[in-house]
Write a protein that holds these residues in place. Structure first.
Motif, PDB file in Angstrom:
ATOM      1  N   GLU A  28     -48.134 -12.551  43.867  1.00 16.80           N
ATOM      2  CA  GLU A  28     -48.118 -11.602  44.887  1.00 16.80           C
ATOM      3  C   GLU A  28     -46.865 -11.772  45.706  1.00 16.80           C
ATOM      4  O   GLU A  28     -46.044 -10.782  46.034  1.00 16.80           O
ATOM      5  N   GLU A  29     -46.719 -13.212  45.841  1.00 15.23           N
ATOM      6  CA  GLU A  29     -45.359 -13.764  46.541  1.00 15.23           C
ATOM      7  C   GLU A  29     -44.246 -13.283  45.728  1.00 15.23           C
ATOM      8  O   GLU A  29     -42.987 -12.722  46.083  1.00 15.23           O
ATOM      9  N   ALA A  30     -44.352 -13.700  44.588  1.00 15.25           N
ATOM     10  CA  ALA A  30     -43.305 -13.163  43.474  1.00 15.25           C
ATOM     11  C   ALA A  30     -42.863 -11.840  43.254  1.00 15.25           C
ATOM     12  O   ALA A  30     -41.607 -11.493  43.334  1.00 15.25           O
ATOM     13  N   ILE A  31     -43.875 -10.895  43.446  1.00 15.80           N
ATOM     14  CA  ILE A  31     -43.543  -9.598  43.509  1.00 15.80           C
ATOM     15  C   ILE A  31     -42.863  -9.239  44.492  1.00 15.80           C
ATOM     16  O   ILE A  31     -41.945  -8.362  44.678  1.00 15.80           O
ATOM     17  N   ALA A  32     -43.404  -9.732  45.727  1.00 21.74           N
ATOM     18  CA  ALA A  32     -42.735  -9.470  46.911  1.00 21.74           C
ATOM     19  C   ALA A  32     -41.257  -9.682  47.143  1.00 21.74           C
ATOM     20  O   ALA A  32     -40.179  -9.143  47.450  1.00 21.74           O
ATOM     21  N   ARG A  33     -40.867 -10.955  46.454  1.00 25.34           N
ATOM     22  CA  ARG A  33     -39.533 -11.179  46.652  1.00 25.34           C
ATOM     23  C   ARG A  33     -38.713 -10.321  45.496  1.00 25.34           C
ATOM     24  O   ARG A  33     -37.604 -10.087  45.659  1.00 25.34           O
ATOM     25  N   VAL A 154     -37.945  -8.344  37.669  1.00 23.41           N
ATOM     26  CA  VAL A 154     -38.869  -8.625  36.588  1.00 23.41           C
ATOM     27  C   VAL A 154     -39.711  -9.903  37.044  1.00 23.41           C
ATOM     28  O   VAL A 154     -39.048 -11.015  37.571  1.00 23.41           O
ATOM     29  N   VAL A 155     -41.102  -9.878  36.889  1.00 21.22           N
ATOM     30  CA  VAL A 155     -41.785 -11.015  37.124  1.00 21.22           C
ATOM     31  C   VAL A 155     -42.506 -11.075  35.539  1.00 21.22           C
ATOM     32  O   VAL A 155     -43.192 -10.017  35.265  1.00 21.22           O
ATOM     33  N   LEU A 156     -42.487 -12.330  35.070  1.00 19.00           N
ATOM     34  CA  LEU A 156     -42.822 -12.500  33.928  1.00 19.00           C
ATOM     35  C   LEU A 156     -44.160 -13.484  33.755  1.00 19.00           C
ATOM     36  O   LEU A 156     -43.889 -14.631  34.573  1.00 19.00           O
ATOM     37  N   LYS A 157     -45.334 -13.212  33.224  1.00 18.57           N
ATOM     38  CA  LYS A 157     -46.331 -14.175  33.177  1.00 18.57           C
ATOM     39  C   LYS A 157     -46.383 -14.452  31.551  1.00 18.57           C
ATOM     40  O   LYS A 157     -46.769 -13.594  30.841  1.00 18.57           O
ATOM     41  N   PRO A 158     -45.919 -15.604  30.982  1.00 25.42           N
ATOM     42  CA  PRO A 158     -45.920 -16.003  29.656  1.00 25.42           C
ATOM     43  C   PRO A 158     -47.321 -16.261  29.384  1.00 25.42           C
ATOM     44  O   PRO A 158     -48.102 -16.747  30.127  1.00 25.42           O
ATOM     45  N   ALA A 159     -47.542 -16.565  28.129  1.00 24.59           N
ATOM     46  CA  ALA A 159     -48.884 -17.298  27.656  1.00 24.59           C
ATOM     47  C   ALA A 159     -48.707 -18.781  27.863  1.00 24.59           C
ATOM     48  O   ALA A 159     -47.718 -19.223  27.809  1.00 24.59           O
ATOM     49  N   PRO A 160     -49.845 -19.214  28.377  1.00 25.49           N
ATOM     50  CA  PRO A 160     -49.846 -20.738  28.729  1.00 25.49           C
ATOM     51  C   PRO A 160     -49.200 -21.546  27.633  1.00 25.49           C
ATOM     52  O   PRO A 160     -48.451 -22.609  28.010  1.00 25.49           O
ATOM     53  N   ASP A 177     -31.865 -15.119  42.534  1.00 25.44           N
ATOM     54  CA  ASP A 177     -33.094 -15.316  43.129  1.00 25.44           C
ATOM     55  C   ASP A 177     -33.948 -13.962  43.378  1.00 25.44           C
ATOM     56  O   ASP A 177     -33.577 -12.893  43.798  1.00 25.44           O
ATOM     57  N   GLY A 178     -34.916 -14.048  42.790  1.00 15.63           N
ATOM     58  CA  GLY A 178     -36.247 -12.929  42.716  1.00 15.63           C
ATOM     59  C   GLY A 178     -35.775 -11.732  41.615  1.00 15.63           C
ATOM     60  O   GLY A 178     -36.651 -10.969  41.412  1.00 15.63           O
ATOM     61  N   VAL A 179     -34.739 -11.874  40.714  1.00 15.27           N
ATOM     62  CA  VAL A 179     -34.576 -10.827  39.916  1.00 15.27           C
ATOM     63  C   VAL A 179     -35.254 -11.027  38.678  1.00 15.27           C
ATOM     64  O   VAL A 179     -35.693 -10.284  38.078  1.00 15.27           O
ATOM     65  N   LEU A 180     -35.506 -12.295  38.118  1.00 17.51           N
ATOM     66  CA  LEU A 180     -36.236 -12.823  37.059  1.00 17.51           C
ATOM     67  C   LEU A 180     -36.904 -13.775  37.250  1.00 17.51           C
ATOM     68  O   LEU A 180     -36.648 -14.973  37.438  1.00 17.51           O
ATOM     69  N   THR A 181     -38.551 -13.943  37.636  1.00 13.90           N
ATOM     70  CA  THR A 181     -39.198 -15.066  38.120  1.00 13.90           C
ATOM     71  C   THR A 181     -40.405 -15.058  36.919  1.00 13.90           C
ATOM     72  O   THR A 181     -40.878 -14.049  36.553  1.00 13.90           O
ATOM     73  N   VAL A 182     -40.682 -16.569  36.786  1.00 13.23           N
ATOM     74  CA  VAL A 182     -41.554 -16.620  35.896  1.00 13.23           C
ATOM     75  C   VAL A 182     -43.002 -17.362  36.604  1.00 13.23           C
ATOM     76  O   VAL A 182     -42.640 -17.966  37.601  1.00 13.23           O
ATOM     77  N   VAL A 183     -44.040 -16.758  36.418  1.00 13.85           N
ATOM     78  CA  VAL A 183     -45.279 -16.988  37.199  1.00 13.85           C
ATOM     79  C   VAL A 183     -46.422 -17.742  36.207  1.00 13.85           C
ATOM     80  O   VAL A 183     -46.932 -17.052  35.247  1.00 13.85           O
ATOM     81  N   PRO A 184     -46.469 -19.131  35.857  1.00 13.89           N
ATOM     82  CA  PRO A 184     -47.332 -19.608  34.954  1.00 13.89           C
ATOM     83  C   PRO A 184     -48.902 -19.466  35.517  1.00 13.89           C
ATOM     84  O   PRO A 184     -49.169 -19.227  36.527  1.00 13.89           O
ATOM     85  N   GLY A 185     -49.516 -19.368  34.345  1.00 13.96           N
ATOM     86  CA  GLY A 185     -50.823 -19.070  34.566  1.00 13.96           C
ATOM     87  C   GLY A 185     -51.649 -18.390  33.734  1.00 13.96           C
ATOM     88  O   GLY A 185     -50.999 -18.376  32.488  1.00 13.96           O
ATOM     89  N   GLY A 186     -52.821 -18.033  33.691  1.00 15.26           N
ATOM     90  CA  GLY A 186     -53.568 -17.126  32.913  1.00 15.26           C
ATOM     91  C   GLY A 186     -54.480 -16.022  33.289  1.00 15.26           C
ATOM     92  O   GLY A 186     -53.304 -15.208  33.767  1.00 15.26           O
ATOM     93  N   GLY A 187     -55.370 -15.749  33.059  1.00 12.95           N
ATOM     94  CA  GLY A 187     -55.884 -14.440  33.310  1.00 12.95           C
ATOM     95  C   GLY A 187     -55.827 -14.000  34.929  1.00 12.95           C
ATOM     96  O   GLY A 187     -55.616 -12.763  34.873  1.00 12.95           O
ATOM     97  N   GLU A 188     -55.976 -14.771  35.695  1.00 16.29           N
ATOM     98  CA  GLU A 188     -55.879 -14.653  37.215  1.00 16.29           C
ATOM     99  C   GLU A 188     -54.464 -14.136  37.319  1.00 16.29           C
ATOM    100  O   GLU A 188     -54.583 -13.112  38.066  1.00 16.29           O
ATOM    101  N   GLU A 189     -53.607 -15.040  37.096  1.00 18.48           N
ATOM    102  CA  GLU A 189     -52.047 -14.771  37.294  1.00 18.48           C
ATOM    103  C   GLU A 189     -51.788 -13.132  36.445  1.00 18.48           C
ATOM    104  O   GLU A 189     -51.064 -12.298  36.992  1.00 18.48           O
ATOM    105  N   GLY A 190     -52.422 -12.879  35.467  1.00 22.26           N
ATOM    106  CA  GLY A 190     -52.195 -11.659  34.600  1.00 22.26           C
ATOM    107  C   GLY A 190     -52.659 -10.443  35.324  1.00 22.26           C
ATOM    108  O   GLY A 190     -51.962  -9.333  35.568  1.00 22.26           O
TER     109      GLY A 190
END
Length: 460
Positions: A28-33, A154-160, A177-190
Motif C-alpha cells: 500500500e505504501e508503494a502504491i501511494a508513492r 509501476v508496482v511490480l510483485k515478482p514470483a518469490p 523514485d516511485g516510478v518503478l517499485t518492486v515489492v517482494p512477497g507472495g500471496g498477501e502482497e499480490g
C-alpha cells in the motif's frame, strides 16, 4: 520480519537472496508513492519518458554478463537462453522507448455543424504487475515498459523464486523514485497489489490468475491475465521428420519445459507416428539435463523440489495407468539440484493429468491421430490453448490447419515455444483473459480512451 528466500535450483544449498517481504502495508505504501510519482512522470512528456526508457535499455545492456549469471543462478535457465533473454529485455526497453511518440488518439468530423471530435488515450495511474519466475527479466519488462511509456507508474510483485532478478532489473532501470517499485512477497502482497492499483497485468498459474481476474474485475479495474497453455504439436506424414523432431525436442526440453509455450502434447498423424516416435525419443535423449552454467546445456533443473516431485509422481502414475516411457522419466542421479531427464511417453490415457493439465516440466505425451481432422480435434481438446505448432511440407495443409486451430499463436514448421515481442501475445479459451500483451496492442490496455467534443462558442 518475514523474508522471501530464493535458492539456486541447480544447487539448492545456494541462497541467492533473502529479501524482506513487503507485506500488505508495504504494498500500500508503494502504491501511494507511485501515485504521487505518476503526476511528475506523466508531466515529463513523450521526450522525457522516451529518454528514460532508452537509458534503462542502455544500463541493462551494459550489465549483460551480470544479468546472465544471475538468471542462470536464480532460476536455473541455461546460459545460452539466459543470454538470449537479456538481449530480448534490452530490445523491449528500446522498442517501447519509441512508444511515447505514438499517436494517442484520433480526430473525427462532427455529425453536424462545426467543431472537432477527438479521442485521446491517457494513462490509468498506477499499474500493478504480477510476474512469474521463468522469464525473470523479459516478462517484467514487457509489462512494465509499455505501462511506463504511456505514462503510468509501476508496482511490480515478482514470483518469490525470481526476487533477485526483479530487484536488480529495477535498480538498473534507474527510474525516478516511485516510478518503478518492486515489492517482494507472495500471496498477501499480490492480493494487496490487485486491490490497490488502477490497472493489473498478471502472468502465472490458472488458479491464481482466476482469483486476480475476479478481484480486479470486481473493482472495475482493467485486467489482463496470461495463464499458460497445454500446447500441442501436429506432425503430418509429409513433414521433415528429423527437422520436426529437433524442433519438438527443443520445445519440450528447452529450459526444462518451463515455458508457457512449451510443447506437452505431440500429435502424430497417420504414418508419421513410428518414425517420429523414434526420432523424437533420440533427440530428447541427446538433451540430457545438465548444469545450466554450461554453454552446451539446453535442459537445466526444474525450479524447485515441489515441481520435481509433482513431475515424477505424474510420470509414475502414467506408468501405472499403462503408459510407456520412450525416453527419460527419471531424476538425474549424478548431481545435486532438481533435475529431471527429458521425458516422452506414449499410451497415456486421455483422462490422465499428463494429457490434460500443464505440468511445466520437460515432459510430453505422444498421441496418434488417424488424419488431420482427428489431430485438430485432439489439439483443440483443451481449455488452455496458447501455442500450437504444425509440421508439414504442404503450405496449403498447414494454413488450412491454422484456420481450424483454437490456439492464440500458431507456428508452422517451428517450435511451439518462442515469442516475437513486437507482436500481440496471448492464448485462447482459459489460457488468457483480457486484451493481448506486447506489440502495439498493449499500449491500448494501459490507457483509457476519452472522447472530447470541441464546439465553437459561436457560429462562423
Amino acid at each position: 520480519m518475514t523474508t522471501v528466500d530464493s535458492y539456486n535450483p541447480a544447487d539448492p544449498g545456494d541462497l541467492v537472496v533473502s529479501a524482506p517481504s513487503a507485506g500488505a502495508a508495504g504494498v500500500e505504501e508503494a502504491i501511494a508513492r507511485a501515485r504521487v510519482a505518476q503526476r511528475e512522470w506523466w508531466a515529463l512528456g513523450a521526450a522525457g519518458r522516451s529518454a528514460a526508457l532508452g537509458r534503462a535499455a542502455t544500463a541493462v545492456e551494459a550489465a549483460t554478463e551480470e544479468l546472465v549469471a544471475l538468471t542462470v543462478r536464480e532460476v536455473g535457465k541455461p546460459v545460452a537462453e539466459a543470454r538470449g533473454e537479456v538481449a530480448r529485455t534490452v530490445a523491449i526497453w528500446r522498442y517501447y522507448a519509441q512508444a511515447p511518440f505514438a499517436a494517442a488518439g484520433e480526430l473525427h468530423e462532427p455529425a453536424a455543424g462545426q467543431g472537432l471530435l477527438l479521442t485521446r488515450r491517457r494513462p490509468y495511474g498506477v499499474a500493478g504487475l504480477v510476474t512469474p519466475w521463468n522469464f525473470p527479466l523479459a516478462i517484467p519488462t514487457w509489462k512494465a515498459a509499455p505501462a511506463l511509456a504511456v505514462g503510468n507508474t509501476v508496482v511490480l510483485k515478482p514470483a518469490p523464486e525470481a526476487t533477485a532478478c526483479a530487484l536488480r532489473l529495477a535498480e538498473l532501470a534507474g527510474l525516478p523514485d516511485g516510478v518503478l517499485t518492486v515489492v517482494p512477497g507472495g500471496g498477501e502482497e499480490g492480493a494487496a497489489l490487485v486491490a490497490g492499483t488502477d490497472v493489473v497485468s498478471f502472468t502465472g498459474s490458472t488458479a491464481v490468475g482466476r482469483q486476480v481476474v475476479a478481484a480486479a474485475a470486481g473493482r472495475g479495474v482493467p485486467v489482463q491475465a496470461e495463464m499458460g497453455g497445454l500446447n500441442a504439436a501436429l506432425v503430418l506424414p509429409d513433414a521433415d521428420i528429423a527437422q520436426a523432431a529437433a524442433h519438438l525436442a527443443s520445445a519440450i526440453a528447452g529450459y526444462a519445459g518451463q515455458k508457457c509455450t512449451a510443447t506437452s502434447r505431440v500429435i502424430a498423424v497417420g504414418d508419421a507416428y513410428e518414425p517420429l516416435a523414434e526420432a523424437l525419443a533420440k533427440a530428447l535423449a541427446q538433451l540430457a539435463a545438465a548444469d545450466p552454467a554450461l554453454a552446451t546445456t539446453a535442459c537445466g533443473p526444474v525450479i524447485n523440489a515441489q515441481a520435481l516431485t509433482r513431475l515424477t509422481e505424474a510420470i509414475d502414475s502414467a506408468r501405472t495407468a499403462g503408459a510407456t516411457v520412450l525416453t527419460g522419466g527419471v531424476r538425474t542421479a549424478d548431481r545435486d539440484g532438481w533435475y529431471l531427464e527429458p521425458t516422452l511417453l506414449e499410451g497415456v490415457p486421455a483422462e490422465h493429468p499428463l494429457a490434460s493439465e500443464e505440468f511445466f516440466g520437460p515432459v510430453a505425451v505422444l498421441l496418434p491421430a488417424a488424419d488431420l481432422d482427428e489431430a485438430i480435434a485432439l489439439a483443440n481438446d483443451t481449455r488452455h490453448s496458447l501455442s500450437t505448432s504444425v509440421h508439414s511440407r504442404s503450405l496449403d495443409v498447414a494454413l488450412a490447419a491454422a484456420d481450424r486451430l483454437d490456439a492464440g499463436m500458431i507456428r508452422i514448421n517451428a517450435p511451439s515455444s518462442g515469442v516475437d515481442y513486437h507482436l500481440p501475445f496471448g492464448g485462447a479459451k482459459a489460457a488468457s483473459y483480457g486484451s493481448r500483451e506486447q506489440g502495439q496492442a498493449v499500449l491500448d490496455f494501459y490507457t483509457a480512451s476519452r472522447t472530447v467534443s470541441v464546439l465553437p462558442t459561436e457560429a462562423y
